[in-house]
Write a protein that holds these residues in place. Structure first.
Motif, PDB file in Angstrom:
ATOM      1  N   GLU A   1       3.146   2.086  -4.832  1.00 30.91           N
ATOM      2  CA  GLU A   1       3.342   2.911  -6.019  1.00 30.91           C
ATOM      3  C   GLU A   1       4.777   2.806  -6.534  1.00 30.91           C
ATOM      4  O   GLU A   1       5.002   2.818  -7.751  1.00 30.91           O
ATOM      5  CB  GLU A   1       2.990   4.370  -5.712  1.00 30.91           C
TER       6      GLU A   1
ATOM      7  N   SER B   1       0.845  -1.202   0.000  1.00 33.79           N
ATOM      8  CA  SER B   1       0.000   0.000   0.000  1.00 33.79           C
ATOM      9  C   SER B   1       0.878   1.249   0.000  1.00 33.79           C
ATOM     10  O   SER B   1       2.094   1.175   0.156  1.00 33.79           O
ATOM     11  CB  SER B   1      -0.920   0.018   1.228  1.00 33.79           C
TER      12      SER B   1
ATOM     13  N   ARG C   1       4.691  -0.351  -8.575  1.00 36.83           N
ATOM     14  CA  ARG C   1       3.995  -0.193  -9.859  1.00 36.83           C
ATOM     15  C   ARG C   1       4.858   0.556 -10.870  1.00 36.83           C
ATOM     16  O   ARG C   1       4.954   0.162 -12.044  1.00 36.83           O
ATOM     17  CB  ARG C   1       2.672   0.552  -9.655  1.00 36.83           C
ATOM     18  N   GLN C   2       5.491   1.629 -10.431  1.00 32.90           N
ATOM     19  CA  GLN C   2       6.297   2.409 -11.362  1.00 32.90           C
ATOM     20  C   GLN C   2       7.548   1.654 -11.788  1.00 32.90           C
ATOM     21  O   GLN C   2       7.967   1.744 -12.951  1.00 32.90           O
ATOM     22  CB  GLN C   2       6.664   3.763 -10.731  1.00 32.90           C
TER      23      GLN C   2
ATOM     24  N   THR D   1      -1.738   9.030   2.376  1.00 30.67           N
ATOM     25  CA  THR D   1      -1.852   7.584   2.549  1.00 30.67           C
ATOM     26  C   THR D   1      -2.791   7.300   3.721  1.00 30.67           C
ATOM     27  O   THR D   1      -3.265   8.223   4.396  1.00 30.67           O
ATOM     28  CB  THR D   1      -0.479   6.937   2.853  1.00 30.67           C
TER      29      THR D   1
ATOM     30  N   ALA E   1       6.609   8.521  -5.366  1.00 38.09           N
ATOM     31  CA  ALA E   1       7.378   7.471  -6.027  1.00 38.09           C
ATOM     32  C   ALA E   1       8.203   8.029  -7.182  1.00 38.09           C
ATOM     33  O   ALA E   1       9.347   7.609  -7.406  1.00 38.09           O
ATOM     34  CB  ALA E   1       6.442   6.378  -6.528  1.00 38.09           C
ATOM     35  N   GLN E   2       7.646   8.989  -7.909  1.00 37.26           N
ATOM     36  CA  GLN E   2       8.402   9.610  -9.000  1.00 37.26           C
ATOM     37  C   GLN E   2       9.646  10.314  -8.471  1.00 37.26           C
ATOM     38  O   GLN E   2      10.732  10.210  -9.051  1.00 37.26           O
ATOM     39  CB  GLN E   2       7.506  10.596  -9.748  1.00 37.26           C
TER      40      GLN E   2
ATOM     41  N   ILE F   1       3.144   4.479  -0.449  1.00 40.27           N
ATOM     42  CA  ILE F   1       4.327   4.776  -1.258  1.00 40.27           C
ATOM     43  C   ILE F   1       4.945   3.496  -1.794  1.00 40.27           C
ATOM     44  O   ILE F   1       5.356   3.426  -2.960  1.00 40.27           O
ATOM     45  CB  ILE F   1       5.363   5.562  -0.429  1.00 40.27           C
TER      46      ILE F   1
ATOM     47  N   VAL G   1      -1.116  -5.644  -6.514  1.00 38.86           N
ATOM     48  CA  VAL G   1      -0.079  -4.779  -7.089  1.00 38.86           C
ATOM     49  C   VAL G   1       0.638  -5.491  -8.232  1.00 38.86           C
ATOM     50  O   VAL G   1       0.982  -4.883  -9.257  1.00 38.86           O
ATOM     51  CB  VAL G   1       0.928  -4.353  -6.006  1.00 38.86           C
TER      52      VAL G   1
ATOM     53  N   THR H   1       0.785  13.102  -3.503  1.00 37.60           N
ATOM     54  CA  THR H   1       0.173  11.797  -3.727  1.00 37.60           C
ATOM     55  C   THR H   1       1.272  10.731  -3.703  1.00 37.60           C
ATOM     56  O   THR H   1       2.454  11.037  -3.910  1.00 37.60           O
ATOM     57  CB  THR H   1      -0.529  11.748  -5.086  1.00 37.60           C
ATOM     58  N   PRO H   2       0.912   9.461  -3.474  1.00 37.06           N
ATOM     59  CA  PRO H   2       1.913   8.399  -3.566  1.00 37.06           C
ATOM     60  C   PRO H   2       2.581   8.344  -4.935  1.00 37.06           C
ATOM     61  O   PRO H   2       3.776   8.018  -5.038  1.00 37.06           O
ATOM     62  CB  PRO H   2       1.104   7.126  -3.288  1.00 37.06           C
ATOM     63  N   GLN H   3       1.844   8.660  -5.990  1.00 36.27           N
ATOM     64  CA  GLN H   3       2.423   8.663  -7.333  1.00 36.27           C
ATOM     65  C   GLN H   3       3.531   9.710  -7.443  1.00 36.27           C
ATOM     66  O   GLN H   3       4.609   9.441  -7.996  1.00 36.27           O
ATOM     67  CB  GLN H   3       1.338   8.942  -8.387  1.00 36.27           C
TER      68      GLN H   3
END
Length: 264
Positions: free
Chosen positions: A34, A29, A37-38, A199, A219-220, A31, A59, A214-216
């Motif tokens: 994400e 869940s 995923r990235q 989160t 992560a970036q 960070i 995930v 955001t977590p997105q």
């Protein structure tokens, strides 16, 4: 040469994440999910670990290069068992990302002894099991990386982070020690200090969280920093730089500022 030493990246930069073998702890869940995923979308091979298998499988869905490795971070045996499974499946671990967090806002008079001990063991002490499982093989081949996700709550003593903050401060200290020890051995070490990220953990806060991301977005920031070879990856700068300045102030002044904020 001097410019590179003083201002260049402290770790070896990466071209991209393609083919990188990542073991991501806390991938169910927030960070951690994400980040997984990235990394998967970028072509990395990712071993996903956390306690909840169902969340990990969600995930990992539709990503053939994902490997689900459920793990209780407080079980020393599980660390070694899962590391062996991951090595057998992926051939090794190029990057360990320790993104573990247990949190509840509490003032000092609200602390419960058993709960506090569990939080410290989860957020900080378990990292030594991670190191025991992964470092020997990295040191043997002279390559690899360790990324510790701490928090800006470890910069200064923030009210309400009575148990969470000290554990994150310890992670910051440990990351600096690991860098001094391991970088000469060919390993990369990354310290990640996020600001507020939306989160389930920050949903527990009942105060304004400036510059929340955001977590997105988080992560970036993290993957960009790792690819660039940075040691400390902190974000967003408009918030974290102020905290870095704040911790340079005498404690008396910092305490007065926090009291003013708490009083509205």
């Amino acid at each position: 040469m001097l410019r590179t030493l003083l201002f260049g990246p402290m770790n070896r930069p990466l071209q991209d994440l393609r083919g990188l073998r990542v073991w991501l702890i806390g991938a169910s869940s927030g960070i951690g999910a994400e980040l997984a995923r990235q990394a998967l979308a970028a072509g990395a091979h990712v071993a996903l670990s956390a306690r909840r298998r169902d969340a990990l499988e969600e995930v990992a869905a539709h990503h053939p290069q994902a490997f689900v490795a459920p793990l209780d971070v407080l079980s020393r045996e599980s660390w070694h068992e899962q590391h062996a499974r991951i090595v057998q499946t992926l051939g090794g671990v190029d990057l360990l990302v320790f993104c573990v967090a247990k949190y509840r806002p509490e003032r000092s008079w609200e602390v419960q002894e058993d709960e506090a001990e569990h939080t410290v063991r989860t957020n900080f002490a378990s990292v030594y099991s991670a190191l025991a499982a992964t470092l020997p093989s990295m040191l043997e081949r002279g390559s690899g990386g360790i990324a510790l996700v701490a928090s800006v709550a470890g910069y200064v003593g923030l009210p309400g982070a009575t148990v969470y903050g000290p554990g994150k401060a310890a992670l910051i200290n440990l990351a600096e020690i690991l860098y001094s020890d391991l970088r000469p051995q060919g390993l990369n070490v990354y310290l990640v200090n996020p600001g507020f990220v939306k989160t389930a953990l920050t949903d527990k806060n009942d105060f304004n969280m400036p510059s929340i991301q955001t977590p997105q977005q988080a992560a970036q920031h993290i993957w960009r920093g790792i690819i660039a070879g940075r040691f400390e990856i902190h974000f967003p700068l408009r918030f974290t730089l102020w905290l870095k300045i704040l911790r340079l102030l005498p404690f008396r002044w910092r305490c007065m500022l926090f009291q003013q904020l708490l009083q509205g």
